[in-house]
Write an enzyme that holds these catalytic residues in place. Structure first.
Site, PDB file in Angstrom:
ATOM      1  N   ARG A 164       0.841  -1.217   0.000  1.00  0.00           N
ATOM      2  CA  ARG A 164       0.000   0.000   0.000  1.00  0.00           C
ATOM      3  C   ARG A 164       0.867   1.255   0.000  1.00  0.00           C
ATOM      4  NH1 ARG A 164      -2.352  -3.672  -0.919  1.00  0.00           N
ATOM      5  NH2 ARG A 164      -4.300  -4.497  -0.046  1.00  0.00           N
ATOM      6  N   SER A 238     -10.565  -0.257   4.008  1.00  0.00           N
ATOM      7  CA  SER A 238      -9.695  -0.395   5.184  1.00  0.00           C
ATOM      8  C   SER A 238      -9.141   0.965   5.590  1.00  0.00           C
ATOM      9  CB  SER A 238      -8.508  -1.304   4.863  1.00  0.00           C
ATOM     10  OG  SER A 238      -8.981  -2.541   4.405  1.00  0.00           O
ATOM     11  N   GLU A 334      -4.217   3.840   6.200  1.00  0.00           N
ATOM     12  CA  GLU A 334      -4.166   3.585   4.757  1.00  0.00           C
ATOM     13  C   GLU A 334      -4.862   4.745   4.021  1.00  0.00           C
ATOM     14  OE1 GLU A 334      -5.167  -0.462   3.450  1.00  0.00           O
ATOM     15  OE2 GLU A 334      -6.193   0.422   1.724  1.00  0.00           O
TER      16      GLU A 334
HETATM   17  C1  LIG Z   1     -15.440  -0.281  -0.070  1.00  0.00           C
HETATM   18  C2  LIG Z   1     -13.979  -0.051  -0.386  1.00  0.00           C
HETATM   19  C3  LIG Z   1     -13.146  -1.133  -0.561  1.00  0.00           C
HETATM   20  C4  LIG Z   1     -11.787  -0.946  -0.851  1.00  0.00           C
HETATM   21  N1  LIG Z   1     -11.007  -2.040  -1.036  1.00  0.00           N
HETATM   22  C5  LIG Z   1      -9.700  -1.887  -1.356  1.00  0.00           C
HETATM   23  C6  LIG Z   1      -8.870  -3.033  -1.599  1.00  0.00           C
HETATM   24  O1  LIG Z   1      -9.324  -4.176  -1.553  1.00  0.00           O
HETATM   25  N2  LIG Z   1      -7.568  -2.823  -1.881  1.00  0.00           N
HETATM   26  C7  LIG Z   1      -7.030  -1.561  -1.967  1.00  0.00           C
HETATM   27  O2  LIG Z   1      -5.831  -1.448  -2.243  1.00  0.00           O
HETATM   28  N3  LIG Z   1      -7.797  -0.459  -1.762  1.00  0.00           N
HETATM   29  C8  LIG Z   1      -9.106  -0.589  -1.464  1.00  0.00           C
HETATM   30  N4  LIG Z   1      -9.885   0.516  -1.242  1.00  0.00           N
HETATM   31  C9  LIG Z   1      -9.285   1.852  -1.350  1.00  0.00           C
HETATM   32  C10 LIG Z   1      -9.477   2.522  -2.740  1.00  0.00           C
HETATM   33  O3  LIG Z   1     -10.375   1.785  -3.504  1.00  0.00           O
HETATM   34  C11 LIG Z   1      -8.153   2.645  -3.492  1.00  0.00           C
HETATM   35  O4  LIG Z   1      -7.179   3.289  -2.715  1.00  0.00           O
HETATM   36  C12 LIG Z   1      -8.303   3.393  -4.820  1.00  0.00           C
HETATM   37  O5  LIG Z   1      -7.137   3.256  -5.582  1.00  0.00           O
HETATM   38  C13 LIG Z   1      -8.602   4.884  -4.626  1.00  0.00           C
HETATM   39  O6  LIG Z   1      -8.922   5.427  -5.881  1.00  0.00           O
HETATM   40  P1  LIG Z   1      -9.619   6.836  -6.001  1.00  0.00           P
HETATM   41  O7  LIG Z   1      -9.633   7.220  -7.431  1.00  0.00           O
HETATM   42  O8  LIG Z   1     -10.917   6.828  -5.317  1.00  0.00           O
HETATM   43  O9  LIG Z   1      -8.566   7.760  -5.211  1.00  0.00           O
HETATM   44  P2  LIG Z   1      -8.880   9.043  -4.331  1.00  0.00           P
HETATM   45  O10 LIG Z   1      -9.535   8.640  -3.070  1.00  0.00           O
HETATM   46  O11 LIG Z   1      -9.540  10.081  -5.146  1.00  0.00           O
HETATM   47  O12 LIG Z   1      -7.391   9.518  -4.014  1.00  0.00           O
HETATM   48  C14 LIG Z   1      -6.572   8.749  -3.158  1.00  0.00           C
HETATM   49  C15 LIG Z   1      -5.180   9.396  -3.074  1.00  0.00           C
HETATM   50  O13 LIG Z   1      -4.541   9.319  -4.328  1.00  0.00           O
HETATM   51  C16 LIG Z   1      -4.277  10.617  -4.859  1.00  0.00           C
HETATM   52  N5  LIG Z   1      -4.630  10.545  -6.294  1.00  0.00           N
HETATM   53  C17 LIG Z   1      -5.794  10.121  -6.826  1.00  0.00           C
HETATM   54  N6  LIG Z   1      -5.731  10.143  -8.169  1.00  0.00           N
HETATM   55  C18 LIG Z   1      -4.496  10.604  -8.479  1.00  0.00           C
HETATM   56  C19 LIG Z   1      -3.825  10.869  -9.708  1.00  0.00           C
HETATM   57  N7  LIG Z   1      -4.412  10.677 -10.883  1.00  0.00           N
HETATM   58  N8  LIG Z   1      -2.556  11.344  -9.648  1.00  0.00           N
HETATM   59  C20 LIG Z   1      -1.942  11.561  -8.467  1.00  0.00           C
HETATM   60  N9  LIG Z   1      -2.519  11.332  -7.273  1.00  0.00           N
HETATM   61  C21 LIG Z   1      -3.779  10.859  -7.290  1.00  0.00           C
HETATM   62  C22 LIG Z   1      -5.180  11.569  -4.095  1.00  0.00           C
HETATM   63  O14 LIG Z   1      -4.623  12.876  -4.029  1.00  0.00           O
HETATM   64  C23 LIG Z   1      -5.247  10.895  -2.743  1.00  0.00           C
HETATM   65  O15 LIG Z   1      -4.130  11.219  -1.975  1.00  0.00           O
HETATM   66  C24 LIG Z   1     -11.255   0.362  -0.963  1.00  0.00           C
HETATM   67  C25 LIG Z   1     -12.112   1.468  -0.796  1.00  0.00           C
HETATM   68  C26 LIG Z   1     -13.464   1.265  -0.523  1.00  0.00           C
HETATM   69  C27 LIG Z   1     -14.375   2.450  -0.378  1.00  0.00           C
END
Ligand SMILES: Cc1cc2nc3c(=O)[nH]c(=O)nc-3n(C[C@H](O)[C@H](O)[C@H](O)COP(=O)(O)OP(=O)(O)OC[C@H]3O[C@@H](n4cnc5c(N)ncnc54)[C@H](O)[C@@H]3O)c2cc1C
Length: 338
Positions: A164, A238, A334
């Site tokens: 992570r 998480s 995380e």
């Molecule tokens: C129900 C649920 C289940 C989940 N299960 C998992 C799992 O099994 N495994 C896992 O690893 N994660 C899991 N996650 C966490 C999440 O899905 C991941 O971290 C995902 O990659 C976040 O994507 P996002 O576009 O929503 O990012 P955001 O929440 O929009 O951003 C997250 C971070 O990344 C940065 N960011 C986003 N996009 C960019 C970009 N294009 N360039 C630079 N920085 C950027 C943001 O500034 C922020 O700091 C889960 C979340 C939920 C709600």
């Protein structure tokens, strides 16, 4: 390109907490980013890159610029008899991309089905599930530097992927927008069914011959059953990472708590489940106002409706403190906190 002012981020974070962006710009092409960032106005303001908001907790407004990544597109850029290279826009939905791969028989991401969020965020914390991490299929990450306005190319090694973790959470945190990710996928699947839960689900489904579709379906079924749906109850998956501790510390803890589960990582360290530690401290199902700990998943903090980000963060800090008092282990977040 539409530039919104005083824009609510409530719909743009899966915790569903209220926060306001002073400016909000959806970015559909890299050229828009270049054009927008030329203005001097932004130089003195904080900037936040947002994907689908599924790994962020807003504890305050963004008194600056939010750049919402909506750069789309999935293109085959190279292909051999054995492999395929796909260039994917950072604003593509992750699960849609996984389904595209499964549909085309491109192997490598099927265990990562239904993880919320965007493709651009997938390298940031090196998303992982059911024995697979995205680092295994990332060839290259292409990102726009928000200050120097350069397009940077990161090889897999440059990304410094960890559990992570990546360089995007450290040296480059808040400095880049990942505009494309290049994935290298296989046409000859190696199925990852090491996780007992996954094997059991495949058995329940009556799968005799493994396929990418069967694996992704099994993962989808498990996740739908086990994880709270952010559309129904605010959460970001998480909240904490599973702590990795030295073997000696684990052995001492195991003497005191014989039921302590663990997964080996290296010869000299083990990972222990944060959910178990939190549950042992009595937090599972705890609720205070609208902030709480999910009743089935102790690792998932939830917003039952009107909790603020600050209330959720305060609760998370009390959980960390109590886990430390009982087990001598500090949990690491995380979720990204703004
Ligand atoms: C129900 C649920 C289940 C989940 N299960 C998992 C799992 O099994 N495994 C896992 O690893 N994660 C899991 N996650 C966490 C999440 O899905 C991941 O971290 C995902 O990659 C976040 O994507 P996002 O576009 O929503 O990012 P955001 O929440 O929009 O951003 C997250 C971070 O990344 C940065 N960011 C986003 N996009 C960019 C970009 N294009 N360039 C630079 N920085 C950027 C943001 O500034 C922020 O700091 C889960 C979340 C939920 C709600």
């Amino acid at each position: 390109m539409p530039l919104e002012e005083h824009y609510s981020l409530k719909k743009h974070n899966t915790f569903g907490v209220e926060a306001c962006a002073r400016y909000f710009a959806p970015i559909r092409q890299m050229e828009e980013l270049e054009e927008l960032l030329i203005a001097d106005l932004w130089k003195s303001m904080p900037t936040l890159v947002l994907g689908e908001g599924s790994n962020i907790l807003f504890t305050r407004d963004v008194d600056g610029l939010v750049l919402k990544n909506e750069i789309k597109g999935i293109a085959v850029i190279r292909e051999t008899a054995d492999e395929v290279w796909l260039k994917v826009g950072g604003g593509e939905n992750w699960h849609r991309f996984v389904m595209f791969c499964v549909g085309n028989q491109y192997a490598g991401v099927e265990n990562l089905a239904l993880i919320p969020g965007s493709v651009g965020a997938s390298p940031v914390q090196n998303i992982g599930a059911y024995g697979v991490e995205v680092k295994e299929v990332i060839e290259k990450v292409v990102a726009w530097h928000l200050e120097t306005h350069e397009l940077l190319h990161f090889s897999n090694a440059d990304c410094a992927f960890g559990y992570r973790d990546s360089v995007f959470k450290h040296a480059y945190q808040g400095r880049l927008m990942i505009v494309w990710v290049v994935f290298r996928l296989s046409k000859h699947p190696v199925f990852h069914t090491e996780y007992a839960a996954l094997r059991e689900e495949l058995e329940r489904m009556g799968v005799k011959t493994l396929s990418l579709k069967a694996i992704s379906e099994a993962v989808i079924r498990i996740r739908t059953r086990k994880l709270p749906d952010p559309a129904k109850i605010g959460n970001a998956g998480s909240f904490f990472k599973n702590p990795q501790i030295p073997l000696a510390q684990y052995q001492a803890l195991k003497q005191q708590f014989p039921d302590l589960p663990s997964f080996p990582v290296h010869a000299d360290s083990v990972k222990i489940p944060a959910a178990w530690l939190i549950e042992q401290c009595g937090w599972k199902g705890y609720r205070e106002g609208d902030a709480g700990v999910h009743s089935q998943q102790a690792l998932v903090l939830v917003n039952y409706g009107k909790a603020t980000g600050k209330q959720i963060l305060d609760l998370s800090e009390r959980i960390r403190q109590s886990v430390h008092e009982r087990f001598g282990v500090w949990l690491e977040r995380e979720v990204n906190v703004w």
